[in-house]
Scaffold this active site. Structure first.
Site, PDB file in Angstrom:
ATOM      1  N   SER A 125       0.950  -1.106   0.217  1.00  0.00           N
ATOM      2  CA  SER A 125       0.059  -0.039   0.106  1.00  0.00           C
ATOM      3  C   SER A 125       0.856   1.347  -0.077  1.00  0.00           C
ATOM      4  O   SER A 125       2.075   1.123   0.437  1.00  0.00           O
ATOM      5  CB  SER A 125      -0.974  -0.084   1.182  1.00  0.00           C
ATOM      6  OG  SER A 125      -1.414   1.244   1.335  1.00  0.00           O
ATOM      7  N   TYR A 150      -1.928  -1.037  10.960  1.00  0.00           N
ATOM      8  CA  TYR A 150      -2.351  -1.724   9.681  1.00  0.00           C
ATOM      9  C   TYR A 150      -1.210  -1.226   8.888  1.00  0.00           C
ATOM     10  O   TYR A 150      -0.682  -2.111   7.944  1.00  0.00           O
ATOM     11  CB  TYR A 150      -3.690  -0.977   9.060  1.00  0.00           C
ATOM     12  CG  TYR A 150      -3.592  -1.017   7.635  1.00  0.00           C
ATOM     13  CD1 TYR A 150      -4.015  -2.283   6.816  1.00  0.00           C
ATOM     14  CD2 TYR A 150      -3.398   0.019   6.866  1.00  0.00           C
ATOM     15  CE1 TYR A 150      -3.815  -2.324   5.385  1.00  0.00           C
ATOM     16  CE2 TYR A 150      -3.402   0.015   5.425  1.00  0.00           C
ATOM     17  CZ  TYR A 150      -3.632  -1.023   4.685  1.00  0.00           C
ATOM     18  OH  TYR A 150      -3.694  -1.235   3.274  1.00  0.00           O
ATOM     19  N   LYS A 154       1.944  -3.468   6.714  1.00  0.00           N
ATOM     20  CA  LYS A 154       2.440  -3.538   5.342  1.00  0.00           C
ATOM     21  C   LYS A 154       3.915  -3.356   5.208  1.00  0.00           C
ATOM     22  O   LYS A 154       4.446  -3.999   4.432  1.00  0.00           O
ATOM     23  CB  LYS A 154       1.820  -2.577   4.651  1.00  0.00           C
ATOM     24  CG  LYS A 154       0.215  -2.860   4.130  1.00  0.00           C
ATOM     25  CD  LYS A 154      -0.076  -3.864   3.502  1.00  0.00           C
ATOM     26  CE  LYS A 154      -1.530  -4.572   3.451  1.00  0.00           C
ATOM     27  NZ  LYS A 154      -1.799  -5.639   2.638  1.00  0.00           N
TER      28      LYS A 154
HETATM   29  C1  UD1 Z   1      -6.701   4.187   3.779  1.00  0.00           C
HETATM   30  C2  UD1 Z   1      -5.163   3.519   3.864  1.00  0.00           C
HETATM   31  C3  UD1 Z   1      -4.712   2.667   2.676  1.00  0.00           C
HETATM   32  C4  UD1 Z   1      -5.785   1.470   2.593  1.00  0.00           C
HETATM   33  C5  UD1 Z   1      -7.101   2.149   2.662  1.00  0.00           C
HETATM   34  C6  UD1 Z   1      -7.904   0.748   2.784  1.00  0.00           C
HETATM   35  C7  UD1 Z   1      -3.438   5.164   5.260  1.00  0.00           C
HETATM   36  C8  UD1 Z   1      -2.745   6.311   5.082  1.00  0.00           C
HETATM   37  N1  UD1 Z   1      -4.429   4.687   3.963  1.00  0.00           N
HETATM   38  O1  UD1 Z   1      -6.484   4.595   2.822  1.00  0.00           O
HETATM   39  O2  UD1 Z   1      -3.414   2.294   3.071  1.00  0.00           O
HETATM   40  O3  UD1 Z   1      -5.363   0.874   1.713  1.00  0.00           O
HETATM   41  O4  UD1 Z   1      -7.268   2.792   3.589  1.00  0.00           O
HETATM   42  O5  UD1 Z   1      -8.700   0.776   3.850  1.00  0.00           O
HETATM   43  O6  UD1 Z   1      -3.504   4.338   5.792  1.00  0.00           O
HETATM   44  N2  UD1 Z   1     -12.804  10.495   3.846  1.00  0.00           N
HETATM   45  C9  UD1 Z   1     -13.726  11.369   4.275  1.00  0.00           C
HETATM   46  N3  UD1 Z   1     -15.045  10.913   4.700  1.00  0.00           N
HETATM   47  C10 UD1 Z   1     -15.261   9.510   4.947  1.00  0.00           C
HETATM   48  C11 UD1 Z   1     -14.237   8.707   4.551  1.00  0.00           C
HETATM   49  C12 UD1 Z   1     -13.002   9.162   3.764  1.00  0.00           C
HETATM   50  O7  UD1 Z   1     -13.843  12.535   4.145  1.00  0.00           O
HETATM   51  O8  UD1 Z   1     -16.470   9.132   5.310  1.00  0.00           O
HETATM   52  C13 UD1 Z   1     -11.675  11.018   3.327  1.00  0.00           C
HETATM   53  C14 UD1 Z   1     -10.322  10.532   4.013  1.00  0.00           C
HETATM   54  O9  UD1 Z   1     -10.039  11.732   5.007  1.00  0.00           O
HETATM   55  C15 UD1 Z   1      -9.484  10.681   3.128  1.00  0.00           C
HETATM   56  C16 UD1 Z   1     -10.102  10.495   1.744  1.00  0.00           C
HETATM   57  O10 UD1 Z   1     -11.426  10.522   2.015  1.00  0.00           O
HETATM   58  O11 UD1 Z   1      -8.773  11.869   2.910  1.00  0.00           O
HETATM   59  C17 UD1 Z   1      -9.993   8.866   1.380  1.00  0.00           C
HETATM   60  O12 UD1 Z   1     -10.139   7.952   2.881  1.00  0.00           O
HETATM   61  P1  UD1 Z   1     -10.412   6.353   2.759  1.00  0.00           P
HETATM   62  O13 UD1 Z   1     -11.158   5.839   1.541  1.00  0.00           O
HETATM   63  O14 UD1 Z   1     -10.520   5.910   4.013  1.00  0.00           O
HETATM   64  O15 UD1 Z   1      -8.892   5.720   2.062  1.00  0.00           O
HETATM   65  P2  UD1 Z   1      -7.338   6.268   2.731  1.00  0.00           P
HETATM   66  O16 UD1 Z   1      -7.428   6.503   4.430  1.00  0.00           O
HETATM   67  O17 UD1 Z   1      -6.618   7.389   1.976  1.00  0.00           O
END
Ligand code: UD1
Length: 341
Positions: A125, A150, A154
């Protein structure tokens, strides 16, 4: 010659099984169904016309893993997806993550050694980069201290595999995914989070379909053009195809390196608000969203330098953000039509 796909009924695993079968590979799936269901096998069969061999196996249990590998002595390569992946849960339950993600890896490697299996593709990842010092981030960027157990699994897994390759005949490719989203064009397989989703896309689609009241946008005070965090979202089918290309590279002995690492992203970063806009445009549904404080552990912005994968693997992500959000929406609607709402 069989290809073992661990976690093959999961989100990325199931899409990869489809692509492998469509390229003529014979697939064996080992999965403990902890975050997926057996129905996925029917869906894969519907798409490809071929039912993959399936074994319900908990790879974190050594005896079960040994029994599984002795049942299938003709496995020629392993694509290892099976792992827990909820960042927040890993903070609360670190041992669950270390035990499952690392013990199963070691059990698999032990069997790979005993059966002299020559190739492994590992699901890593972009989390290993943390907040990179410069963007786009390439594979030579330093590995930063992990922000969650997590993420740490990795990083440690990459080290375990690299050390293992040094002293055995096995070759491995570590694929660092950015943010895989979307679903197969058939809408028969996709992401199926159990409980309240923590990832952005399933939360968006569940809000749009009425399963969640509103979407939280975690922070709009980042140093980005619209203040929301930026990620490199990539279509899951593009990710799946990269696994086939990687496997072919290993099988063809195209490299003499023991371990190779590739970023799998599009090379383009989108903010949370841009993803919402794309979703609204493609679905025609207006999302109720509310700006909330930043989510602990989130990086501000990250997107991939994909040159290595483009040039060396000869692979390039093809689908754009609109195709990703539309396919995710079609998948959510398919789930509703099945009555899973
Ligand atoms: C995270 C992990 C990644 C993993 C993935 C799968 C980290 C840094 N990244 O990705 O390695 O493969 O999860 O579970 O550990 N967001 C919102 N509202 C929400 C959900 C998300 O605003 O309800 C935003 C988050 O703040 C982020 C973006 O959307 O900025 C993406 O979030 P998300 O889909 O959870 O993925 P990551 O955190 O980037």
């Amino acid at each position: 010659m069989k290809i073992l796909v661990t976690g093959g009924t999961g989100f990325i695993g199931s899409h990869t099984v489809v692509e492998l079968q469509q390229k003529g590979f014979e697939v064996v799936i080992a999965d403990n169904l902890s975050n997926s269901s057996l129905d996925v096998l029917d869906k894969i069969t519907k798409i490809t016309g071929i039912r993959p061999i399936f074994s319900k196996t908990d790879l974190s249990i050594q005896d079960e893993t040994r029994t599984f590998f002795s049942k299938f002595p003709d496995i020629h390569a392993v694509i290892h997806f099976a792992a827990y992946k909820a960042v927040g849960e890993s903070v609360d339950l670190p041992l669950k993550y270390y035990r499952n993600n690392l013990v199963s890896l070691m059990n698999i490697l032990q069997c790979i050694k005993e059966h002299a299996i020559p190739y492994l593709v590992f699901s890593s990842s972009c989390t290993v980069y943390g907040q990179p010092d410069s963007l786009p981030v390439d594979e030579s960027a330093p590995i930063k201290k992990a922000l969650s157990p997590y993420g740490n699994t990795k990083q440690i897994a990459e080290e375990i595999i690299t050390d293992f390759c040094e002293v055995t005949k096995m070759k491995a490719v570590l694929l660092r995914y950015f943010n895989p989203i979307g679903a197969h064009e058939s809408s028969l397989i996709g992401e199926l989070p159990i409980g309240i989703p923590s990832n952005l896309i399933p939360f968006i689609t569940q809000t749009a379909i009425g399963k969640r009241e509103f979407l939280n946008v975690w922070g709009n005070d980042y140093d980005t053009p619209d203040g929301t965090a930026i990620r490199d979202y990539i279509h899951v089918v593009d990710i799946a195809k990269a696994h086939v290309t990687t496997l072919e590279r290993l099988l063809n002995e195209s490299s003499n390196k023991k371990t190779e690492v590739f970023n799998l992203g599009t090379g383009v970063g989108y903010s949370v608000l841009q993803v919402i806009q794309s979703f609204e445009k493609m679905s025609g549904v207006k999302l109720d969203y509310r700006i909330k404080p930043r989510r602990p552990g989130d990086v501000e912005k990250v997107w991939a330098d994909t040159q290595l994968a483009n040039q060396v693997l000869g692979w390039k992500a093809e689908k754009d953000l609109d195709e990703m959000t539309l396919s995710a929406w079609n998948w959510e609607k398919h789930l509703k039509s099945l009555g899973t709402l």
